[in-house]
Design a protein around this motif. Structure first.
Motif, PDB file in Angstrom:
ATOM      1  N   GLU A 187     -60.998 -32.229 -22.774  1.00  0.00           N
ATOM      2  CA  GLU A 187     -60.653 -34.110 -22.706  1.00  0.00           C
ATOM      3  C   GLU A 187     -60.108 -34.128 -21.990  1.00  0.00           C
ATOM      4  N   ILE A 188     -58.197 -34.264 -21.903  1.00  0.00           N
ATOM      5  CA  ILE A 188     -57.569 -34.629 -21.690  1.00  0.00           C
ATOM      6  C   ILE A 188     -57.368 -34.654 -19.834  1.00  0.00           C
ATOM      7  N   PRO A 189     -56.311 -35.145 -19.085  1.00  0.00           N
ATOM      8  CA  PRO A 189     -56.391 -35.054 -17.273  1.00  0.00           C
ATOM      9  C   PRO A 189     -55.570 -33.834 -17.724  1.00  0.00           C
ATOM     10  N   SER A 190     -55.410 -33.318 -16.124  1.00  0.00           N
ATOM     11  CA  SER A 190     -55.250 -31.712 -15.571  1.00  0.00           C
ATOM     12  C   SER A 190     -53.816 -32.764 -15.654  1.00  0.00           C
ATOM     13  N   ASP A 191     -52.838 -31.464 -15.445  1.00  0.00           N
ATOM     14  CA  ASP A 191     -51.399 -31.486 -15.813  1.00  0.00           C
ATOM     15  C   ASP A 191     -50.679 -32.528 -16.798  1.00  0.00           C
ATOM     16  N   SER A 192     -51.593 -32.373 -17.925  1.00  0.00           N
ATOM     17  CA  SER A 192     -51.207 -33.058 -19.221  1.00  0.00           C
ATOM     18  C   SER A 192     -49.871 -32.623 -19.943  1.00  0.00           C
ATOM     19  N   GLU A 193     -48.546 -33.409 -20.545  1.00  0.00           N
ATOM     20  CA  GLU A 193     -47.868 -31.875 -21.344  1.00  0.00           C
ATOM     21  C   GLU A 193     -48.568 -32.537 -22.629  1.00  0.00           C
ATOM     22  N   VAL A 194     -48.699 -31.234 -23.498  1.00  0.00           N
ATOM     23  CA  VAL A 194     -49.541 -30.780 -24.577  1.00  0.00           C
ATOM     24  C   VAL A 194     -48.747 -30.222 -26.024  1.00  0.00           C
ATOM     25  N   GLU A 195     -49.051 -31.208 -26.550  1.00  0.00           N
ATOM     26  CA  GLU A 195     -48.042 -29.725 -28.082  1.00  0.00           C
ATOM     27  C   GLU A 195     -49.843 -29.320 -28.868  1.00  0.00           C
ATOM     28  N   ILE A 196     -50.600 -28.071 -28.670  1.00  0.00           N
ATOM     29  CA  ILE A 196     -51.281 -27.360 -29.549  1.00  0.00           C
ATOM     30  C   ILE A 196     -51.514 -27.334 -30.821  1.00  0.00           C
ATOM     31  N   ARG A 197     -52.082 -27.849 -31.783  1.00  0.00           N
ATOM     32  CA  ARG A 197     -50.894 -27.397 -33.703  1.00  0.00           C
ATOM     33  C   ARG A 197     -52.534 -26.959 -34.080  1.00  0.00           C
ATOM     34  N   SER A 198     -52.070 -25.453 -34.631  1.00  0.00           N
ATOM     35  CA  SER A 198     -53.157 -24.734 -34.890  1.00  0.00           C
ATOM     36  C   SER A 198     -52.334 -24.449 -36.129  1.00  0.00           C
ATOM     37  N   ASP A 199     -54.028 -23.966 -37.347  1.00  0.00           N
ATOM     38  CA  ASP A 199     -52.966 -22.958 -37.789  1.00  0.00           C
ATOM     39  C   ASP A 199     -53.635 -21.832 -38.355  1.00  0.00           C
ATOM     40  N   SER A 200     -54.018 -21.157 -36.462  1.00  0.00           N
ATOM     41  CA  SER A 200     -54.810 -19.650 -36.673  1.00  0.00           C
ATOM     42  C   SER A 200     -53.690 -19.227 -36.002  1.00  0.00           C
ATOM     43  N   ARG A 201     -52.793 -18.206 -36.320  1.00  0.00           N
ATOM     44  CA  ARG A 201     -52.088 -17.271 -35.112  1.00  0.00           C
ATOM     45  C   ARG A 201     -52.906 -16.826 -34.110  1.00  0.00           C
ATOM     46  N   TYR A 202     -54.169 -16.219 -34.748  1.00  0.00           N
ATOM     47  CA  TYR A 202     -54.534 -15.589 -33.799  1.00  0.00           C
ATOM     48  C   TYR A 202     -55.367 -16.621 -32.518  1.00  0.00           C
ATOM     49  N   ALA A 203     -55.385 -17.610 -33.148  1.00  0.00           N
ATOM     50  CA  ALA A 203     -55.639 -18.541 -31.942  1.00  0.00           C
ATOM     51  C   ALA A 203     -54.563 -18.943 -30.629  1.00  0.00           C
ATOM     52  N   ILE A 204     -53.577 -18.744 -31.262  1.00  0.00           N
ATOM     53  CA  ILE A 204     -52.351 -19.596 -30.106  1.00  0.00           C
ATOM     54  C   ILE A 204     -51.593 -17.979 -29.612  1.00  0.00           C
ATOM     55  N   LYS A 205     -52.154 -16.788 -30.374  1.00  0.00           N
ATOM     56  CA  LYS A 205     -51.812 -15.567 -29.864  1.00  0.00           C
ATOM     57  C   LYS A 205     -52.071 -15.353 -28.308  1.00  0.00           C
ATOM     58  N   ILE A 206     -52.915 -15.514 -28.668  1.00  0.00           N
ATOM     59  CA  ILE A 206     -54.870 -15.129 -27.444  1.00  0.00           C
ATOM     60  C   ILE A 206     -54.980 -16.301 -26.551  1.00  0.00           C
ATOM     61  N   ALA A 207     -55.237 -17.197 -26.863  1.00  0.00           N
ATOM     62  CA  ALA A 207     -54.836 -18.358 -26.008  1.00  0.00           C
ATOM     63  C   ALA A 207     -53.628 -18.877 -25.289  1.00  0.00           C
ATOM     64  N   SER A 208     -52.497 -18.480 -25.421  1.00  0.00           N
ATOM     65  CA  SER A 208     -51.152 -18.399 -25.234  1.00  0.00           C
ATOM     66  C   SER A 208     -51.361 -16.992 -23.850  1.00  0.00           C
ATOM     67  N   GLY A 209     -52.196 -16.192 -24.470  1.00  0.00           N
ATOM     68  CA  GLY A 209     -51.756 -15.160 -22.702  1.00  0.00           C
ATOM     69  C   GLY A 209     -50.384 -13.778 -24.108  1.00  0.00           C
ATOM     70  N   GLU A 210     -50.516 -14.391 -25.028  1.00  0.00           N
ATOM     71  CA  GLU A 210     -48.976 -13.537 -25.587  1.00  0.00           C
ATOM     72  C   GLU A 210     -49.890 -11.672 -26.137  1.00  0.00           C
ATOM     73  N   TRP A 211     -51.383 -12.513 -26.443  1.00  0.00           N
ATOM     74  CA  TRP A 211     -51.627 -10.876 -27.356  1.00  0.00           C
ATOM     75  C   TRP A 211     -52.852 -10.749 -25.572  1.00  0.00           C
ATOM     76  N   ASN A 212     -53.131  -9.493 -25.742  1.00  0.00           N
ATOM     77  CA  ASN A 212     -54.103  -9.480 -25.117  1.00  0.00           C
ATOM     78  C   ASN A 212     -56.029  -9.456 -26.201  1.00  0.00           C
ATOM     79  N   ALA A 213     -56.903  -9.624 -25.110  1.00  0.00           N
ATOM     80  CA  ALA A 213     -58.127  -9.777 -26.558  1.00  0.00           C
ATOM     81  C   ALA A 213     -59.154  -8.983 -25.943  1.00  0.00           C
ATOM     82  N   SER A 214     -59.610  -8.223 -27.114  1.00  0.00           N
ATOM     83  CA  SER A 214     -60.022  -6.652 -27.077  1.00  0.00           C
ATOM     84  C   SER A 214     -61.799  -7.722 -27.434  1.00  0.00           C
ATOM     85  N   GLU A 215     -62.040  -8.666 -27.443  1.00  0.00           N
ATOM     86  CA  GLU A 215     -63.129  -9.063 -28.163  1.00  0.00           C
ATOM     87  C   GLU A 215     -63.149 -10.803 -27.559  1.00  0.00           C
TER      88      GLU A 215
END
Length: 307
Positions: free
Chosen positions: A223-251
């Motif tokens: 929803e926001i323009p490319s190259d934006s500076e963003v803080e993503i705040r989530s209560d899901s450790r899974y979502a943060i680790k997967i979306a950031s690429g820190e964890w590999n996705a098995s599903e």
């Protein structure tokens, strides 16, 4: 009771009630064991005095007690109120009371921070300060509203007091929800940018909670323009680790790849927040995601390719 118009003013001995440098009003003994209390506008700083005015329908109040007794009681009441409120006393506004109906934890937390007071009898929050009212009335989504009263339903709890964000930077709070897991799901995001708050949400018929957590991040970033500076705040450790690429996705690989493409468009900082801890924006995202599952308001539905 005596009519003050029939009394010689020279026979009266008015006494000014003072507290913390403020003149709260004047109290005067009248014949017949009655005194007359006249409160000044500064009484609006104190809810106990405001309730007294509301009860008697004005600031001129005749009481069947002595002036000294009334003065002592007034000082006791306002002194106790100041002690229990920590000195955070609403400023007067010229007599207009503004009211907010709604009592979830995030609403209570936000309104207390602004300086609203709780009326236990009416079960509403109120202030006499129009600036405090504007802080609520501006960003809130209200189902019912009148000139000086709004009702905030639980399902769309407002983010009333966003924490400060550097100019140009986006702060995004996301959440996902699912019934039965797997089952019908919902996602939501609260997007704050340069003092403005935007909310997005959607529903998916057959999904899981983890998918909805990821989905919310992907949709918000899209929803926001490319190259934006963003803080993503989530209560899901899974979502943060997967979306950031820190964890590999098995599903959920198609969805993960779609979300990561959105992440790559921006400069993202990740913040893990505690769920249901009173964080206003996280609580609002949670409420919106739950509302999306129930179809209130009607949510949007997407496939991963839409992210």
């Amino acid at each position: 009771m005596a009519d003050i118009d029939d009394i010689d003013p020279n026979e009266l001995d008015p006494n000014t009630i003072r507290f913390n440098g403020h003149e709260l009003g004047v109290v005067t003994d009248l014949p017949g064991g009655v005194c007359r209390l006249v409160l000044k506008p500064v009484h609006q700083r104190y809810s106990t005095l405001t309730k007294l005015v509301d009860k008697h329908g004005g600031t001129v109040i005749d009481i069947e007690r002595t002036a000294s007794e009334v003065e002592e009681e007034i000082i006791r009441l306002v002194g106790r109120e100041q002690e229990t409120t920590g000195g955070e006393i609403p400023e007067p506004s010229g007599g207009q009371r503004y009211e907010v109906a709604g009592n979830t934890y995030p609403i209570r937390k936000a309104l207390k921070q602004i300086g609203f007071r709780w009326d236990a009898e009416e079960e509403i929050w109120y202030t006499w300060d129009p600036e405090k009212w504007d802080q609520v009335f501006g960003p809130v989504i209200a189902i019912q509203q009148t000139n000086r009263r709004i009702k905030i339903p639980k399902c769309i709890t407002p983010s009333l007091i966003p924490s400060s964000t550097p100019e140009g930077r986006y702060r995004i709070s996301t959440d996902g929800a699912c019934i039965s897991n797997p089952g019908p799901g919902g996602w939501a995001a609260v997007i704050v940018h340069d003092g403005e708050v935007r909310r997005i949400m959607g529903r998916v018929d057959d999904t899981t909670n983890n998918r909805m957590e990821l989905w919310a991040i992907g949709e918000a970033l899209s929803e926001i323009p490319s190259d934006s500076e963003v803080e993503i705040r989530s209560d899901s450790r899974y979502a943060i680790k997967i979306a950031s690429g820190e964890w590999n996705a098995s599903e959920n690989r198609a969805l993960v790849e779609a979300v990561r493409r959105q992440v790559d468009r921006h400069e993202v900082e990740w913040t893990k927040v505690e769920g249901h801890s009173g964080d206003p924006e996280n609580e609002e995202a949670d409420d919106l995601a739950e509302a999306a599952v129930r179809g209130f308001p009607e949510g949007r539905s997407y496939c991963p390719d839409a992210i």
